[in-house]
Every structure is written in C-alpha cells, then in structure tokens.
Design an enzyme around this catalytic site. Structure first.
Site, mmCIF file in Angstrom:
data_model
loop_
_atom_site.group_PDB
_atom_site.id
_atom_site.type_symbol
_atom_site.label_atom_id
_atom_site.label_comp_id
_atom_site.label_asym_id
_atom_site.label_seq_id
_atom_site.Cartn_x
_atom_site.Cartn_y
_atom_site.Cartn_z
ATOM 1 N N ASP A 1 0.829 -1.201 0.000
ATOM 2 C CA ASP A 1 0.000 0.000 0.000
ATOM 3 C C ASP A 1 0.865 1.254 0.000
ATOM 4 O O ASP A 1 2.059 1.203 0.299
ATOM 5 C CB ASP A 1 -0.893 0.027 1.244
ATOM 6 C CG ASP A 1 -2.002 -1.009 1.190
ATOM 7 O OD1 ASP A 1 -2.282 -1.508 0.095
ATOM 8 O OD2 ASP A 1 -2.570 -1.307 2.250
ATOM 9 N N LYS B 1 -4.280 2.621 -2.241
ATOM 10 C CA LYS B 1 -5.447 3.454 -2.503
ATOM 11 C C LYS B 1 -5.312 4.741 -1.705
ATOM 12 O O LYS B 1 -4.862 4.727 -0.560
ATOM 13 C CB LYS B 1 -6.730 2.717 -2.101
ATOM 14 C CG LYS B 1 -7.011 1.491 -2.957
ATOM 15 C CD LYS B 1 -8.187 0.707 -2.448
ATOM 16 C CE LYS B 1 -7.790 -0.183 -1.272
ATOM 17 N NZ LYS B 1 -6.893 -1.272 -1.673
#
EC number: 2.1.1.107
Length: 472
Positions: A247, A269
């Site tokens: 991530d 994200k």
C-alpha cells in the site's frame, strides 16, 4: 584458525565445576542444556546452586579442590576469583590431558565458550578466539533476529525423515535437491505457522511425487513507518517473498527490506483516487498464489485494524490458498508513542477507542453520544478529510470545545509533525498536517508537552493553544 570449532556430546558425561558462585551458575545452566552430569567443588554454594543441589540437579563436593577430583572427568571449568586456585586447576587438568576453561582468563583455557544461537538441534556457535567477545555477542544478536525460532522444529523433523528420504532417493544429489526445496518451500512455511503435522504430510507428498505447485499468502503489518518497528517475523517473511503487494502507507524504508529479487506491485489506494480496486487486489492475491508464488500482502500499521485484511483473507481462504498473518504495530500505538502521548493514563483516560474516518457508503452509524464522553481517548484513522464533521459532532454531543487534540502527521518517521490544539481547532490542524495523519482527542494530549522524546523537544505553549512541533 586459533581454535578448532567442535561440538561435544556431554550427555551423562561428568563435568567438574570449581566454584559455587554466580559465574559458575551461568556455566552450569549451559551444561544442563547439553545434558551433562555436573559436579561442583566449593565450600559454599550460591542460593541458586543450593536450590539445584536440593533438587538433585547437581552433585556437590563441599571441600577444597584436589587434583584427584579430575579422575574420570570429561572436562573442567574453573569459575572462582582466586587466580592461584584457577591456575592450579588448569595445570592439573592439562597434565591429565583434560580440556579446561578458566573463566575470563584465556591463557588458562584449552577450550573456550562461543556465543551461541540455540535452535536445537540446530546450533550456531560464533567465536572471535577471545579477541573481540563484544563483536561476537553483537553478531549473535543479529543472528538471533534473523533465524526463526521454529528452525528447531524444522531441523528435528528433518532428522526424523532422513532415513525415509534416503530409502526413496539413492542419489546424494537428489536428496540434496529434495531438502533444498523443502527448506525453502511449503514445508518450511507450514513449520513457521506451527502446523507440524501438515508439514510432515507435505514431506510425504513430496516423496510420493504428489507435490502441489501451490503458493501461499502472508498478510504482513508493516508498522506505522519507522522500519525499526517492523516485527522480526515480518522481516523474515518479506525476505522469503516471491512477490509483494503493498500500500501507499508502507514507508520506503520498510520496502527496502523486501527481498531484492521479489516482484513489487503497488495496490495502494488514496482518498478519492483508488488506483487499484479492492476486488482487483483480492483476485491478484489468489492468482499469484495459484501460480505457486509466495505472496506477501504488505499493509501499513496492523492489517486487521482498518486495513481490510480480513476481507482479503476471506477471499484467499475461499480459494483454498494457505495463508498466515503477521501482526504489525498499528498507527495509533506507534504514532502516539513517538509523539509522547499515552493512549491511556490513570488520571486522564481509562479507555481508548479506535475509529476510522472512512465510513461505509451506507452511512455513518457512529455512536457520537458515547464517543463524546470524557475520560477516554479517541484515536481516529484517516480522519483529516472529515475533521470538521468529527469536531462538530463531538461538540454537539457534549464534548468540550477546549478538549486537547493532536494531529500526528507521518507518525514515527523522521519528518513526523505533531500539531497541538483544541477540539474547536481540529479542522484547521488537520488541513496543516502532512499525510498520513492520525487524530488524537482527549486529555492525554496535554502530556505531550512533558514526555515528547522523539526529535526536537516540544514547544512550551499552553497545552490548549495551537502549536506545531516538527519532530524531524
């Protein structure tokens, strides 16, 4: 080579210890682990050794040392502060060709003790030949961190299976390749998860030629940013990965610890800009594992605290993919610790609540009445975008507008920033903070001015007036 490294079998062999103090006790504990039969020569014993004598773990000769006591002894250790006695012990042993060690007196040693990493039956011994014992100790500490504790189980099972493997494979080269595959493949992964029966079943399948080319998924918490907060288990798994899905919250310093040959795929994200959908990430985990790869899903903080780790593992489990979870230091614990803000304190907060600022599409169902109560700490993840709404709701439900708050940006990293103010100022502080940021609400924030320790010392403004502390 100043010393020949040897591993001696001391099981039920008599070993003489001259001395009954703390130093002797430390050596005796090591001898117990090796299964030696310990005889102690000393007029008195320390309380620890006295208890061992009462328990029948050692034999005690309550007398002065005599050379005749060395008869039928396998080796001897002198652990006294009497240099004359120590020299006499060494001379008597040397005359009888018995290995002797005088503690902390290398010239009077025919053998020395190495630094040891014990994963029995696997044992690693490190020696500097007495020239740099501190260096040997440092190397041992590094190896302790690198070598999983489950290596002991792996070595023990391998020992039990050596005969069966030899029966199936006549060629030494074939056996070597079998074990190389086992120690770096699914057998090793099962051992690391404590699934010993399944690990032995995997060996049997491999012997029968039924080995499945099935990979696995490891869900790993990368911690809040500082690479030093990554767990040892997390590091070990990352070093074994074929591919890593990570991530945006994972710091570059942590990513640098991934195995160099591993493929790295960013599936991060950001608020309002989802570069990879969650469904695509879920499917990618399954697809890569079905290709026989060891997949690490690396998530910032702890994967089970607002990390959607549970959702991902549900998909992996439904696909029949083996998996494991390595917890991480969650941001609320790491960032507040580095900011000098205890989440609980006897005088200020008897509870802490973790909240996500990202709500599900079907609405916000937080119990604001409960969250607005005093004597508790609120730690809010991903809350900067909704800081205004959070502040308004808490004040509307009874929390004082002067309640201390902190916004910790890039917590635990070298460029960490801590912004201090009041609940009424939360939106303004959140707009100033670098991301990722954690919101902390509660009286414990006042302690930041007393016990902040990371980087620069905090400014001395009042705890309820806005202040910015750059802890870079």
């Amino acid at each position: 080579m100043d010393y020949l490294p040897l591993f001696a079998d001391l099981k039920q062999r008599p070993v003489l210890i001259v001395g009954g103090g703390e130093v002797a006790a430390r050596k005796i504990e090591l001898l117990h682990r090796a299964g030696a039969q310990v005889w102690v020569v000393a007029q008195t014993l320390s309380s620890e050794l006295e208890q061992q004598y009462q328990d029948g773990r050692i034999h005690w000769l309550a007398q002065d040392f005599l050379p005749e006591q060395l008869d039928n002894v396998f080796l001897v250790i002198a652990a006294t502060n009497d240099t004359v006695l120590n020299a006499a012990v060494f001379a008597a042993a040397d005359q009888r060709c018995i290995l002797a060690n005088v503690v902390d007196d290398q010239p009077l040693c025919s053998f020395i003790f190495p630094s040891i990493v014990d994963r029995s039956p696997l044992v690693v011994a490190i020696s500097s030949s007495g020239q740099a014992p501190v260096l040997a100790r440092i190397l041992r500490e590094k190896l302790e961190a690198l070598l999983p504790t489950r290596l002991s189980d792996m070595a023990a099972i391998a020992g039990r299976w050596r005969g069966r493997v030899k029966q199936h494979m006549a060629s030494m080269g074939e056996r070597r390749r079998f074990w190389e595959h086992a120690f770096s493949g699914r057998f090793a992964s099962l051992i690391s998860r404590g699934q010993l029966t399944e690990a032995e079943n995997e060996l049997q399948l491999s012997l029968e030629g039924q080995h499945r080319a099935l990979g696995e998924v490891a869900l790993v918490g990368a911690g809040p940013g500082d690479a030093g907060l990554l767990t040892l288990r997390g590091l070990q798994v990352m070093q074994q990965a074929d591919v890593v899905l990570y991530d945006h919250l994972v710091s570059p310093e942590v990513l640098d610890l991934v195995r160099r040959d591993a493929e790295r795929i960013c599936v991060g994200k950001r608020a309002g800009a989802h570069s990879v959908t969650q469904e695509a990430t879920n499917q990618l985990l399954v697809t890569l594992a079905q290709q026989g790869k060891r997949v690490v899903r690396l998530k910032g903080g702890d994967p089970f605290i607002f990390g959607r780790g549970g959702e991902e593992l549900q998909v992996v489990a439904q696909a029949g993919i083996p998996f494991q979870v390595v917890p991480g230091v969650t941001a609320a614990a790491g960032a507040t610790a580095y900011a000098g803000i205890p989440l609980t304190h006897r005088d200020h907060a008897q509870s802490v609540t973790f909240i996500t600022g990202h709500c599900r599409p079907d609405g916000d169902d937080l119990d604001w009445q409960a969250l607005a109560r005093g004597r508790q700490t609120l730690a809010i993840y991903m809350g900067t975008v909704k800081a205004a709404a959070i502040s308004q709701q808490l004040i509307a439900h009874g929390r004082s507008s002067t309640t201390p708050v902190a916004v910790i940006g890039r917590g635990t990293r070298v460029d960490q920033q801590v912004l201090i103010g009041t609940l009424a100022q939360l939106e303004s502080l959140a707009q100033q903070a670098p991301t990722p940021a954690l919101l902390v609400i509660g009286e414990v924030v006042n302690l930041h001015h007393q016990i902040a320790w990371f980087g620069q010392q905090p400014q001395t403004e009042s705890a309820i007036s806005p202040s910015v502390v750059n802890l870079a």
